[in-house]
Design an enzyme around this catalytic site. Structure first.
Site, PDB file in Angstrom:
ATOM      1  N   SER A  68     100.827 -39.282 102.626  1.00 28.87           N
ATOM      2  CA  SER A  68     100.017 -39.778 101.545  1.00 28.87           C
ATOM      3  C   SER A  68      99.912 -39.161 100.265  1.00 28.87           C
ATOM      4  O   SER A  68      99.358 -37.986 100.277  1.00 28.87           O
ATOM      5  CB  SER A  68      98.495 -39.848 102.286  1.00 28.87           C
ATOM      6  N   HIS A 111     103.651 -42.864 101.018  1.00 35.28           N
ATOM      7  CA  HIS A 111     102.623 -43.652 101.275  1.00 35.28           C
ATOM      8  C   HIS A 111     101.468 -43.785  99.743  1.00 35.28           C
ATOM      9  O   HIS A 111     100.924 -42.499  99.248  1.00 35.28           O
ATOM     10  CB  HIS A 111     101.748 -43.275 102.406  1.00 35.28           C
ATOM     11  N   ASP A 116      97.830 -44.969  98.143  1.00 32.09           N
ATOM     12  CA  ASP A 116      96.445 -45.456  98.544  1.00 32.09           C
ATOM     13  C   ASP A 116      95.863 -46.065  97.119  1.00 32.09           C
ATOM     14  O   ASP A 116      95.628 -45.136  96.282  1.00 32.09           O
ATOM     15  CB  ASP A 116      95.639 -44.497  99.130  1.00 32.09           C
ATOM     16  N   MET A 151      92.789 -47.547  95.658  1.00 31.62           N
ATOM     17  CA  MET A 151      91.509 -48.048  95.990  1.00 31.62           C
ATOM     18  C   MET A 151      90.520 -48.583  94.871  1.00 31.62           C
ATOM     19  O   MET A 151      90.745 -48.159  93.360  1.00 31.62           O
ATOM     20  CB  MET A 151      90.748 -46.758  96.257  1.00 31.62           C
ATOM     21  N   HIS A 204      99.153 -49.091  99.898  1.00 30.47           N
ATOM     22  CA  HIS A 204      98.150 -49.303 100.992  1.00 30.47           C
ATOM     23  C   HIS A 204      96.893 -49.949 100.044  1.00 30.47           C
ATOM     24  O   HIS A 204      96.280 -48.910  99.356  1.00 30.47           O
ATOM     25  CB  HIS A 204      97.744 -48.030 101.586  1.00 30.47           C
ATOM     26  N   MET A 208      93.505 -51.040  99.270  1.00 26.11           N
ATOM     27  CA  MET A 208      92.291 -50.930  99.776  1.00 26.11           C
ATOM     28  C   MET A 208      91.316 -51.557  98.511  1.00 26.11           C
ATOM     29  O   MET A 208      90.677 -51.180  97.783  1.00 26.11           O
ATOM     30  CB  MET A 208      91.674 -49.724  99.911  1.00 26.11           C
ATOM     31  N   MET A 256      93.345 -48.215 111.022  1.00 26.99           N
ATOM     32  CA  MET A 256      93.028 -46.933 110.395  1.00 26.99           C
ATOM     33  C   MET A 256      92.251 -46.091 111.407  1.00 26.99           C
ATOM     34  O   MET A 256      91.740 -46.510 112.265  1.00 26.99           O
ATOM     35  CB  MET A 256      91.799 -47.613 109.279  1.00 26.99           C
ATOM     36  N   ASP A 316      96.659 -44.049 110.278  1.00 28.61           N
ATOM     37  CA  ASP A 316      96.685 -43.252 108.892  1.00 28.61           C
ATOM     38  C   ASP A 316      94.997 -42.940 108.869  1.00 28.61           C
ATOM     39  O   ASP A 316      93.996 -43.603 109.055  1.00 28.61           O
ATOM     40  CB  ASP A 316      96.469 -44.472 107.808  1.00 28.61           C
TER      41      ASP A 316
HETATM   42  C1  DX5 Z   1      92.401 -43.049 103.426  1.00 27.37           C
HETATM   43  C2  DX5 Z   1      93.707 -43.072 103.089  1.00 27.37           C
HETATM   44  C3  DX5 Z   1      94.612 -41.920 103.884  1.00 27.37           C
HETATM   45  C4  DX5 Z   1      94.374 -40.740 103.283  1.00 27.37           C
HETATM   46  C5  DX5 Z   1      95.014 -39.865 104.666  1.00 27.37           C
HETATM   47  O1  DX5 Z   1      91.747 -44.118 103.101  1.00 27.37           O
HETATM   48  O2  DX5 Z   1      94.300 -44.433 103.549  1.00 27.37           O
HETATM   49  O3  DX5 Z   1      95.947 -42.721 103.617  1.00 27.37           O
HETATM   50  O4  DX5 Z   1      94.962 -40.308 102.190  1.00 27.37           O
HETATM   51  O5  DX5 Z   1      94.839 -38.389 104.316  1.00 27.37           O
HETATM   52  P1  DX5 Z   1      94.722 -37.510 105.689  1.00 27.37           P
HETATM   53  O6  DX5 Z   1      95.818 -37.581 106.344  1.00 27.37           O
HETATM   54  O7  DX5 Z   1      94.246 -36.338 104.821  1.00 27.37           O
HETATM   55  O8  DX5 Z   1      93.484 -38.035 106.489  1.00 27.37           O
HETATM   56 ZN    ZN Z   2      96.523 -44.757 103.386  1.00 27.57          ZN
END
Ligand code: DX5
Ligand code: ZN
Length: 219
Positions: free
Chosen positions: A7, A32, A34, A36, A65, A67, A136, A174
């Site tokens: 990530s 990956h 993320d 948001m 991903h 969000m 999740m 994740d």
């Molecule tokens: C959280 C993200 C994850 C996060 C994982 O909302 O979707 O991908 O970055 O990070 P770690 O492995 O540190 O929990």
């Molecule tokens: Zn993620």
């Protein structure tokens, strides 16, 4: 097939491109990313223009991903930015079948995600409809949180239900995936593992990815 997806939320954003190259060379199976929106989750990260600028740095798949409260409104943007997998949440405001169809219309793989508090059977109507499920294992929004062991039952229930239907759909986990927790998630039936802090805190990312892979395989 076991896959490790670093990530990038945990990377040094001032060197985002180089960090992707570093993860590629370290043996990442996918990258990956993320996204948001500060609405679906209480944090803002980066969007399609950033992903587009990162696309030339690797040929590895971009596991994006989303969000977002309204993922359907942004499928075209992320497809054009070079995503390979687009994951969206069941709890978001977009209709699932329409969003899956939009993702497929660009030739991408759709994946459906649930937050820790959402029962796994809400995913059962969509078995066979998507290429991956994301369970999740922390509340989405931030890296570096602790793994929630109570989410593992959802992974095993989903794997059992897929097997009953003869489907070998990928299950990704994740959040809080570390050298300790990855084997539990793997034993429950997950096969794609996102890991941010465990990989980025390690002095040798290649060794960290190898160790995670070995721990996931050793069940
Ligand atoms: C959280 C993200 C994850 C996060 C994982 O909302 O979707 O991908 O970055 O990070 P770690 O492995 O540190 O929990
Ligand atoms: Zn993620």
């Amino acid at each position: 097939m076991i896959k490790i997806a670093p990530s990038m939320l945990s990377c040094d954003f001032s060197r985002f491109g180089e960090e992707i190259v570093r993860m590629d060379k370290a043996g990442a199976d996918m990258i990956h990313l993320d996204v948001m929106d500060g609405h679906f989750v209480p944090n803002i990260s980066f969007g399609a223009p950033v992903i587009s600028s990162l696309r030339p740095y690797t040929k590895k798949p971009f596991d994006v991903h989303l969000m977002l409260s309204n993922p359907l409104d942004y499928i075209e943007d992320f497809a054009k930015a070079g995503a390979d997998i687009l994951t969206f949440n069941l709890e978001a405001n977009s209709p699932v079948y329409e969003t899956v169809a939009a993702i497929r219309s660009y030739g991408l793989s759709p994946a459906l995600c649930v937050k820790p508090g959402t029962p796994v059977d809400t995913l059962f109507p969509y078995l066979g409809e998507v290429d991956m499920f994301l369970i999740m294992t922390v509340e989405p929004g931030f890296g570096g949180q602790s793994f929630m062991p109570e989410t593992l039952q959802k992974v095993s229930d989903l794997r059992a239900q897929l097997e009953r239907l003869g489907l070998d759909t990928d299950i990704e986990v994740d959040g809080g995936i570390s050298f300790d927790t990855i084997s539990q998630a793997s034993a429950a039936g997950a096969n794609i593992f996102v890991s941010g802090s465990a990989i980025f805190k390690a002095s040798d990312a290649g060794k960290a990815i190898d160790d995670l892979r070995k721990a996931a395989a050793d069940i």
